[in-house]
Design an enzyme around this catalytic site. Structure first.
Site, PDB file in Angstrom:
ATOM      1  N   GLU A  45     -16.473 -10.650   3.906  1.00  0.00           N
ATOM      2  CA  GLU A  45     -15.158 -10.342   3.125  1.00  0.00           C
ATOM      3  C   GLU A  45     -14.746 -11.602   2.390  1.00  0.00           C
ATOM      4  O   GLU A  45     -14.248 -11.728   1.396  1.00  0.00           O
ATOM      5  CB  GLU A  45     -13.918  -9.661   3.634  1.00  0.00           C
ATOM      6  CG  GLU A  45     -12.929  -9.161   2.797  1.00  0.00           C
ATOM      7  CD  GLU A  45     -11.886  -8.424   3.755  1.00  0.00           C
ATOM      8  OE1 GLU A  45     -11.470  -7.462   3.432  1.00  0.00           O
ATOM      9  OE2 GLU A  45     -11.261  -9.284   4.734  1.00  0.00           O
ATOM     10  N   LYS A  58     -15.736  -9.273   8.079  1.00  0.00           N
ATOM     11  CA  LYS A  58     -14.589 -10.186   7.456  1.00  0.00           C
ATOM     12  C   LYS A  58     -15.146 -11.681   7.120  1.00  0.00           C
ATOM     13  O   LYS A  58     -14.783 -11.864   6.005  1.00  0.00           O
ATOM     14  CB  LYS A  58     -13.588 -10.505   8.609  1.00  0.00           C
ATOM     15  CG  LYS A  58     -12.718  -9.333   9.002  1.00  0.00           C
ATOM     16  CD  LYS A  58     -11.619  -8.898   7.928  1.00  0.00           C
ATOM     17  CE  LYS A  58     -10.800  -7.852   8.098  1.00  0.00           C
ATOM     18  NZ  LYS A  58     -10.091  -7.339   7.269  1.00  0.00           N
ATOM     19  N   GLU A  79     -14.321 -12.695  -5.535  1.00  0.00           N
ATOM     20  CA  GLU A  79     -13.081 -12.316  -6.106  1.00  0.00           C
ATOM     21  C   GLU A  79     -11.918 -12.675  -5.223  1.00  0.00           C
ATOM     22  O   GLU A  79     -10.752 -12.798  -5.753  1.00  0.00           O
ATOM     23  CB  GLU A  79     -13.131 -10.997  -6.274  1.00  0.00           C
ATOM     24  CG  GLU A  79     -12.789 -10.026  -5.200  1.00  0.00           C
ATOM     25  CD  GLU A  79     -14.366  -9.485  -5.058  1.00  0.00           C
ATOM     26  OE1 GLU A  79     -15.435 -10.287  -5.170  1.00  0.00           O
ATOM     27  OE2 GLU A  79     -14.419  -8.413  -4.233  1.00  0.00           O
ATOM     28  N   GLU A 108       2.070   1.660  -3.228  1.00  0.00           N
ATOM     29  CA  GLU A 108       1.015   2.288  -4.348  1.00  0.00           C
ATOM     30  C   GLU A 108       0.767   3.638  -3.912  1.00  0.00           C
ATOM     31  O   GLU A 108       0.718   4.251  -5.112  1.00  0.00           O
ATOM     32  CB  GLU A 108      -0.313   1.301  -3.840  1.00  0.00           C
ATOM     33  CG  GLU A 108      -1.445   1.462  -4.791  1.00  0.00           C
ATOM     34  CD  GLU A 108      -2.644   0.845  -4.409  1.00  0.00           C
ATOM     35  OE1 GLU A 108      -2.670   0.353  -3.409  1.00  0.00           O
ATOM     36  OE2 GLU A 108      -3.739   1.348  -5.185  1.00  0.00           O
ATOM     37  N   CYS A 152     -10.228  -1.577  14.816  1.00  0.00           N
ATOM     38  CA  CYS A 152     -10.425  -2.974  14.911  1.00  0.00           C
ATOM     39  C   CYS A 152     -10.833  -3.451  16.420  1.00  0.00           C
ATOM     40  O   CYS A 152     -11.381  -4.327  16.785  1.00  0.00           O
ATOM     41  CB  CYS A 152      -9.657  -3.671  14.284  1.00  0.00           C
ATOM     42  SG  CYS A 152      -9.369  -3.275  12.530  1.00  0.00           S
ATOM     43  N   GLU A 154       0.911  -1.121   0.013  1.00  0.00           N
ATOM     44  CA  GLU A 154       0.026   0.005   0.081  1.00  0.00           C
ATOM     45  C   GLU A 154       1.014   1.268  -0.116  1.00  0.00           C
ATOM     46  O   GLU A 154       0.551   2.248  -0.675  1.00  0.00           O
ATOM     47  CB  GLU A 154      -0.903   0.199   1.280  1.00  0.00           C
ATOM     48  CG  GLU A 154      -2.167   1.002   0.938  1.00  0.00           C
ATOM     49  CD  GLU A 154      -3.292   0.453   2.245  1.00  0.00           C
ATOM     50  OE1 GLU A 154      -4.131  -0.248   1.989  1.00  0.00           O
ATOM     51  OE2 GLU A 154      -3.005   1.000   3.218  1.00  0.00           O
ATOM     52  N   CYS A 170      -8.211  -1.827   4.444  1.00  0.00           N
ATOM     53  CA  CYS A 170      -8.320  -2.921   5.214  1.00  0.00           C
ATOM     54  C   CYS A 170      -9.398  -3.363   5.885  1.00  0.00           C
ATOM     55  O   CYS A 170      -9.648  -4.487   6.587  1.00  0.00           O
ATOM     56  CB  CYS A 170      -7.364  -2.870   6.391  1.00  0.00           C
ATOM     57  SG  CYS A 170      -5.610  -1.767   5.991  1.00  0.00           S
ATOM     58  N   SER A 173      -7.287   2.059  -2.117  1.00  0.00           N
ATOM     59  CA  SER A 173      -6.067   1.167  -2.508  1.00  0.00           C
ATOM     60  C   SER A 173      -6.566  -0.189  -3.093  1.00  0.00           C
ATOM     61  O   SER A 173      -7.459  -0.780  -2.729  1.00  0.00           O
ATOM     62  CB  SER A 173      -5.336   0.800  -1.201  1.00  0.00           C
ATOM     63  OG  SER A 173      -4.355  -0.166  -1.292  1.00  0.00           O
TER      64      SER A 173
END
Lengths: 1026, 590
Positions: free
Chosen positions: B366, B363, B371, B281, B520, B278, B304, B324
């Site tokens: 996710e 999560k 994908e 990036e 988190c 990241e 994240c 990102s």
């Protein structure tokens, strides 16, 4: 300006519009044009006139003639007859139900006469869509006065001095609210439109049946706009919102148009009247939640959120709409404001009661002759609203209660008809003023059912935010529901009180805090009805379906299966019909003649045409009896051994004996007089009840194994204690109420003064009685009427009944009064004796004073008050006093301490007749006070079941089981169209001097047709369930 | 300063303080249910009622302001009976299936009933409808257990600004749920689980996946590895009675090993990797913008937090290019475990089971995004929340408190302090700056103890900027550039930042967003109840972990360096692109 000779004001309130007012308006205009009167007569569409049930209505001025129930096709007649020829159209004018005459002029109609129209001053007078008409009626003068000549503080001071209180419900002093909002620091951030404070108008009138706000918005919208603008000036706000419920499209439309007009005239917007003051109003439509009438929920809703209340404090005056100080009043409150400024606060405050000023609009609805919107000074007695304006209760029914303040209000019972309707008094009685809902209920309303209805409503409308309201009202509803379903349990009333009290104490908003009111107030005033549902599994009003097989049967104190025997008559199955009757009441023949027939009062056929002639059918039925069939008896050796004494062979005692005998007992009946029958034989004249008819049914009871011993007087020949000593395990007291009560006026000791019971007994038992030439009977009950009619038959030249109230209040049966009059009895009502005059120790006459009906007493009747002290004399040589009967309590005192009730009768448990002494039971007049034969039969039956239960520990009343008469009924068929059959009476000329029976039975054809009129309320569709 | 008496105890309180807080000040506990500090005070449940002399009814202390001269009673008969009635009403409408309820012994309603001494429910009656929504991979809602306290509604609408939950219907029929009683999967729910985190009862919980993990562990053919997110170690202890903020990294590792996992790894490893990817990036985007002058989406958003991703997909799809392209550390881990690690131990991806322990319910969603299959199969198989891991350890009969400290396995178990602070708001940004600054200048981030103070703490939106001087030749275009960053946690704060960017008011280069308040450590899967005090304690523990490590910067992590050498090549390389980066999907707003 052009002047016209006549105006026709057509009411175009939503009610009249719905029933065709707009068509009538155009028909009138068309007809006027046809007659060339278009220039001379103007038709004006006005707001609501009030009596909505009679709509469409119109008033023709200058004559002031009020037309009701108009149809478009009547327009031509109104124009051609009234406007051209000046003739009033008789069929379209108001009829006074009581006096039976037409009342054409609006100002003479009772409904309007007693009203004081301040708030509704323009409703029904001006065209709400023309601001010019409002201005012409002094409209916007108050605003102009406030803006040009007063400081905001002065405006507030004026509102405070007027004593105006919030008309939305709680009655918070309006001026104080304005002051608090004015003093509240304006919000630093500005809200929509740059406003820092808001003026809000609550037009979310959600109470079922209430529509005063709607009528004002529709009929006089500018009064609300003006009130809001004045409020805006007073508190320093430039923006108002009117929250109007979306269900009021006409109100929204007219108010919206009024806003546009006001803006056009510079009465809203920037720089109003050139004073620099800026104010405007926007409409917000409510979306149908009752709770949005609660102020914080209303604001939340305007903000675009789910309409839910939020906690207070902060109060709206501090933190309201969008967190800014807001003034919230309802429609009616605002429309008062211009009035206060133009009339001055002092003259405004001159109307009303000490603590509540001005007038209040009520939506009068329910069981009352005239329904609609009425406006009266606050503090007007409830009875006046119901009787003088509302025209009383339809169908001669009795007033029971007024439900006030909408679903979260409470019921005011007949005992309080006299109370002034103001905020404090209503609150004390457990009701509220609310927004002015006033629903009148008569004897046919079940108060538990009423509570259930309103609780169901609020429970459903709860927003669901706070626990007490969301769950608590649901739990209350479940309890009330089960009570209505006959599944109530002991302790349910206490649970409701407990839960209701706590909900009121803990709920978040006004809705929750008042939600238990309908239940709490009905428990408070009608606890006995709850008890009847829970303990007796009875709905006294005959409403709750689970407890009421048919309203007639429910109304019968002896619970006779009326639809059963009536339908059996219809199939000519007479002996089965009689058998069915005698399952619950042995005195079929007696009751066919003398029963008060409460069953007919509750007959649903009356809603179609007239009640079924149930007594007439019964009379026909007993005529068909050849030999008396004995009912089912269940022999029981053990029971036969037990000793049960019954004191008094009246209908109560004999019924008790009858039912005990059917369970195998062998009760012994002790009767003081020489003939059994009690009052049936002693006081009811033979022209109403031939003696043989009674004797036949007494013999039937004897044949069941009942031993009747006559000439045995309690207290003389035996006592309760002596019975116990002789081994009687249970005693039933059916000694009646044989003592007459005295008037308490001078002269009662004179010779020739007697009491009615004594007089009747003397004749009936001994076969002769002294009767005077001029007889005066004092009293209004059945004994009075019987005495007067007996006196006529015994040869009195005249018999006059003096009664201190009016004829409507006479407790005697109406048909008996009618017949007495036919027979020549003179009725002098509103006449109260003050002294009995004597001459040489003999009666010479009665002095009485004329009375008028005054305010309401605790019985819900108007109290007779002396008109003047002038005394009138009614000559008499005999005075018969018939003003009440009492228990002969002395005969009971022999070491047994029986508890007596407050009105000095034997106190019993109404379910089983048990007295305070467990082995003594009682019923009939001795326990209930003077009452009907059916009542006595019913109480005798209850006591028989009670005695059996005491002795055996179980109930064996097999006759109580519901049975299907097995008669045909087609639920799909239309009701037969025959009118009620009338029993023939023998001509009056043939009645004098003799005691032959007056009523003659139906012929078979009449009877069979009458039986078919029954709507069979007992019929239940048998639903197939898998 | 109003002064009043509460239960005859005189107290003086600041203006505007509620009676509830005033009572606390006087040392009096008033029970509450719908109230949630800093989140909700609406006076809905009426459990906190107190008696104020002169008031017509009882008042809800959580919303009633203290006023001068008040005489308040919190323990009168009237108050006690009212509270009992209220709780009894709730119990009468409650699916009282306590024995099998996830929240038994940790249920606020149960505690209240016990504390108020309710021994029976006098007013039995109908119960609310049982509507169970388990349409999403993350959450399960059961209306029959709901007490309608509205905490979830407030969190969803006001804290997160999502608005997936609202009261539906009225009165006794009221239920909380998506508009028109749709299922959560069909609305804008980002599955953050903040609703579950604040639910006082068992009405909203994570969807439990423990049995799936047991099944994998019981299967001898499977090689089951576990990764734990950095936020777990600072909160798991709370499941076993440790105070909030107790670090239990070692015991956690031992417990996982005892549960039977074949290898115990650390999501921190891929957190470090994330920084590499990241950070690079970000530098590449800046280069494109500043040197090549090409259009490029800036500021760049961190990626994240899966709730945040879904939020952006629903509400600001036009901003997706700003995200990102890096997968989250969880997903990077899954992809590498089933490729790099599997190769090392000679297993096929199909034989691997990757379990993650996350502080997060999103999560779970996710991991199931279609994908997320860089390894050829689903990269992460099962996601457990911290709470589920706690329960699993209890199910296994492990005495957590007496466990020895264990150490993570290699190679995916080594991490830097920079990875630890991913757990809290501002952490990813700080970790990225530690690396990016050093890459650009060759010097460590010039702040005390490597901490970027302005972006720490619990303020909703935090900003920082600093000038880059002495850039290395390769990054000379950054010389003199003032880098502006923003950090937001809680999605309503994220919305504020986005609106600021859209209006041009906020010009940033890099923005960190964490879905949950506090980051988190305050995730929807963490032990209940996460108050601000708990957040602070957990954050303190995380910084302690960071500061206690020798390795403080991601690029210093030797295992990270090795994986680039052995497997990935360079950041943003072809393999990275395939395994560690992803793309996003615009979603509807309804």
């Amino acid at each position: 300006m052009k002047s016209v000779r006549s105006h026709i004001l057509v009411c175009t309130g939503a009610g009249c519009v719905a029933s065709g007012a707009m068509e009538i308006k155009s028909a009138l205009e068309e007809s006027l044009a046809q007659h060339g009167l278009a220039e001379e007569v103007r038709v004006i569409a006005t707001g609501c006139l009030g009596p909505c049930a009679t709509g469409p209505v119109a008033v023709v001025h200058p004559d002031g003639v009020f037309y009701q129930g108009i149809k478009p096709e009547d327009a031509g007649v109104i124009v051609s007859e009234h406007l051209l020829k000046g003739r009033v159209i008789e069929r379209l004018v108001h009829k006074d139900a009581a006096k039976g005459r037409s009342v054409p002029a609006l100002q003479d109609i009772g409904f309007f006469r007693k009203q004081v129209k301040l708030i509704l001053r323009n409703c029904g007078v001006i065209d709400p869509l023309k601001i010019e008409e409002y201005i012409a009626s002094d409209g916007y003068q108050a605003l102009s006065k406030a803006l040009t000549a007063m400081k905001p503080e002065e405006v507030i001071d004026m509102v405070k001095r007027s004593g105006l209180r919030g008309r939305g419900g709680a009655g918070f002093p309006t001026g104080l609210k304005w002051e608090l909002t004015r003093k509240s620091a304006p919000s630093t951030s500005s809200g929509p439109g740059g406003a820092t404070k808001f003026v809000l108008c609550n037009g979310d009138e959600g109470d079922p049946g209430a529509f005063m706000d709607r009528s004002i918005l529709e009929g006089d919208p500018h009064s609300v706009i003006e009130g809001m603008a004045i409020a805006g000036y007073a508190i320093g706000s430039s923006q108002g919102y009117a929250y109007i419920r979306a269900e009021y499209p006409l109100a929204v439309e007219r108010f919206g148009k009024a806003l546009v007009q006001a803006r056009d005239y510079g009465l809203l917007g920037k720089d109003i009247l050139g004073t620099g003051f800026e104010f405007d109003v926007e409409i917000r439509m409510g979306s149908g939640a009752f709770v949005c009438g609660e102020e914080t929920a209303l604001m939340t809703s305007i903000e675009g959120k789910r309409g839910e209340p939020r906690p207070r404090p902060p109060f709206p005056a501090v933190k309201g709409l969008w967190g800014k100080p807001s003034l919230l009043n309802n429609v009616e409150t605002y429309s008062n404001v211009p009035l206060i400024l133009t009339k001055g606060p002092e003259s405004y405050a001159a109307i009303g009661s000490v603590k509540s000023k001005g007038t209040k609009v009520f939506a009068l609805a329910g069981k009352v002759n005239n329904t609609g919107l009425v406006e009266v000074p606050i503090g007007t007695p409830l009875g006046e609203i119901i009787y003088d304006i509302g025209g009383g209760i339809p169908g001669g029914k009795k007033f029971k209660a007024a439900q006030m303040g909408g679903p979260s209000g409470g019921c005011i019972p007949k005992e309080h008809l006299n109370v002034p309707v103001d905020y404090e008094t209503l609150t004390e009685l457990g009701a509220i003023m609310g927004s002015g809902g006033l629903i009148v209920m008569d004897e046919d309303s079940c108060m538990v059912d009423v509570a259930r209805f309103f609780l169901d409503f609020v429970q459903d409308e709860s927003c669901g935010k706070c626990v007490p309201c969301r769950v608590g009202t649901k739990r209350m509803l479940e309890i009330v529901n089960r009570i209505c379903e006959g599944k109530g349990q002991e302790g349910d009333i206490e649970k409701l009180i407990d839960l209701g009290g706590k909900i009121k104490d803990t709920a978040l908003c006004g809705l929750g805090q008042t939600a238990p009111n309908p239940v709490l107030s009905t428990i408070r005033h009608f606890r006995d009805e709850y008890v009847a549902h829970i303990r007796d599994k009875r709905c006294p009003a005959g409403v709750c379906p689970a407890l009421v097989r048919a309203p007639c049967q429910n109304a019968c104190p002896a619970a006779v299966d009326v639809p059963g025997f009536v339908s059996l008559i219809g199939e000519k199955r007479y002996s089965e019909a009689l058998g069915l009757h005698r399952e619950r009441n042995p005195f079929a023949s007696v009751c066919a003649r003398v029963c008060f027939h409460t069953c007919e009062d509750k007959c649903r056929r009356a809603t179609l045409d007239d009640a079924l002639s149930i007594r007439g059918l019964k009379r026909y039925l007993v005529e068909q009896e050849v030999t008396v069939q004995l009912p089912e008896i269940r022999d029981d050796e053990k029971n036969a051994q037990r000793k049960i004494a019954i004191v008094g062979a009246g209908p109560a005692g004999l019924s008790c004996a009858y039912f005990l005998a059917r369970l195998g007992y062998r009760p012994k009946v002790f009767e003081a007089e020489q003939r059994p029958g009690g009052m049936l034989v002693q006081t009811i004249p033979a022209y109403r009840l031939p003696r043989e008819e009674l004797a036949r049914e007494v013999r039937m009871i004897e044949r069941l194994g009942v031993d009747i011993q006559t000439g045995m007087r309690l207290g003389k020949d035996f006592t309760l204690a002596s019975l116990r000593k002789e081994g009687y395990e249970a005693v039933f007291l059916g000694v009646g109420a044989p003592r007459g009560t005295t008037l308490g006026v001078p002269g009662e000791e004179l010779k020739g003064v007697t009491d009615a019971i004594g007089f009747l007994r003397e004749y009936n038992i001994r076969g002769s009685a002294h009767v005077g030439r001029k007889v005066v009977v004092v009293g209004g009950g059945n004994a009075a009427v019987d005495a007067a009619r007996t006196a006529i038959r015994l040869g009195a030249e005249s018999a006059t009944i003096l009664y201190r109230r009016s004829r409507d209040e006479m407790p005697a049966y109406a048909e008996e009064i009618d017949e007495a009059e036919h027979e020549g009895v003179v009725l002098k009502v509103l006449a109260a004796p003050v002294a009995i005059l004597g001459k040489n120790g003999n009666v010479a006459g009665v002095n009485y004073r004329a009375m008028v009906l005054g305010d309401f007493d605790r019985s819900g009747r108007r109290r007779p008050v002396e008109m003047s002290s002038i005394e009138f004399v009614e000559e008499a040589d005999q005075v018969i006093v018939a003003i009440g009967q009492a228990l002969d309590a002395d005969s009971l005192r022999d070491g047994v301490e029986l508890k007596l009730s407050r009105i000095k009768f034997v106190e019993i448990n109404p379910v089983n007749g048990q007295t305070s002494v467990p082995w003594i039971f009682a019923g009939g007049d001795a326990a209930n006070g003077p009452s009907s034969v059916a009542e006595a039969v019913g109480s005798g039956e209850s006591a028989a079941v009670g005695i059996d239960e005491m002795l055996t520990g179980a109930k064996h009343a097999f006759w109580r089981a519901e049975r299907d008469a097995g008669t045909a009924f087609d639920p799909e068929a239309d009701p037969v169209q025959y009118p009620r059959a009338q029993m023939q009476l023998i001509p009056v000329a043939r009645r004098r001097q003799n005691f032959s029976e007056v009523e003659q039975p139906f012929g078979p054809q009449d009877a069979l047709r009458e039986a078919k009129r029954c709507l069979r309320c007992d019929y239940r569709e048998k639903v197939q369930t898998k | 300063m109003p002064s009043l008496t509460i239960d005859q105890i005189p107290v003086e309180v600041p203006d505007g303080m509620t009676l509830l807080d005033a009572a606390h000040k006087a040392g009096i506990m008033v029970p509450t249910l719908c109230y949630l500090e800093n989140v909700q005070a609406i006076g809905a449940c009426r459990v906190c009622v107190v008696e104020v002399e002169g008031a017509k009814t009882l008042v809800a202390s959580c919303v009633a302001p203290a006023a001068n001269g008040m005489k308040v009673h919190t323990n009168s008969r009237r108050v006690r009976e009212a509270r009992r009635m209220v709780v009894e009403m709730l119990l009468s409408d409650h699916d009282g299936d306590c024995q099998t309820c996830d929240r038994s012994e940790n249920c606020e309603l149960q505690s209240l009933a016990r504390e108020l001494g309710i021994r029976q429910v006098t007013y039995a009656g109908d119960k609310s409808r049982k509507l169970v929504d388990s349409s999403t991979p993350a959450l399960k809602r059961d209306s029959s257990k709901c007490v309608l306290c509205r905490r979830c509604v407030t969190v969803c609408n006001e804290v997160q600004g999502v608005g997936a939950l609202q009261p539906q219907y009225r009165g006794f029929k009221t239920v909380v749920g998506p508009a028109f009683c749709s299922e959560l999967k069909d609305v804008v729910c980002v599955q953050c689980g903040q609703c579950a985190a604040v639910c006082p009862v068992g009405a909203i919980t994570e969807k439990e996946d423990i049995d799936e993990v047991w099944a994998a562990l019981d299967d001898p053919k499977k090689h089951v590895v576990v990764q734990t997110a950095p936020a777990i170690r600072a909160a798991l202890g709370e499941c076993f009675g440790y105070p909030a903020g107790t670090l239990v990294t070692g015991k956690m590792v031992s417990a996982l090993r005892r549960l039977g996992f074949d290898a115990v790894f650390d999501t921190n490893f891929t957190a470090d990797l994330t920084i590499m990817e990241e950070g690079t990036e970000l530098l590449m985007r800046l280069k494109r913008a500043l040197v090549e002058k090409k259009p490029v989406a800036l500021p760049m958003f961190t990626s994240c937090s899966p709730g945040w991703i879904k939020y952006l997909e629903h509400f600001y799809p036009e901003m997706l290019p700003n995200l990102s392209t890096c997968k989250s550390p969880q997903q990077m881990f899954g992809a590498l475990a089933k490729t790099y690690y599997a190769q090392k131990i000679g297993r096929k991806a199909e034989e691997m089971v990757v379990v993650s322990v996350m502080p997060c319910t999103a999560k779970k969603f996710e991991a199931r995004r279609p994908e997320m299959d860089g390894s050829g199969v689903r990269d992460v198989d099962v996601v457990l929340t911290t709470r589920e891991l706690g329960r699993m350890i209890k199910q296994a009969g492990i005495d957590f408190n007496s466990l020895p400290d264990g150490k993570m396995d290699s190679p995916l178990g080594i991490s830097s302090g920079a990875a630890d602070i991913f757990a809290n708001t501002g952490g990813v940004m700080e970790a990225a700056l530690r690396t990016a600054y050093e890459i650009a200048t060759g010097r460590p981030l010039p702040f005390e103890n490597l901490h970027v103070k302005p972006i720490e703490g619990l303020d909703g939106v935090k900003e920082a900027s600093f000038q880059i001087t002495g850039a290395l030749p390769a990054w000379s275009f950054l010389e003199g550039v003032t880098v502006s960053v923003a950090v937001a946690h809680g999605l309503s704060n994220a919305r504020k930042v986005i609106e600021r960017i859209k209006s041009g008011e906020g010009a940033y280069h890099f923005v960190e967003v964490m879905t949950c308040p506090g980051g988190c450590i305050g995730g929807g899967g963490q032990p209940r109840l996460t108050t601000n005090a708990v957040r602070k304690a957990r954050i303190a523990a995380i910084y302690k972990e960071d500061e206690g490590k020798k390795l403080r910067k991601s690029h210093d992590n030797p295992e990270v360096q090795q994986i680039y050498r052995d497997f990935l090549g360079a950041p943003l390389g072809e393999k990275s692109h395939h395994l560690l980066h992803t793309e996003y999907t615009a979603r509807t707003k309804v």
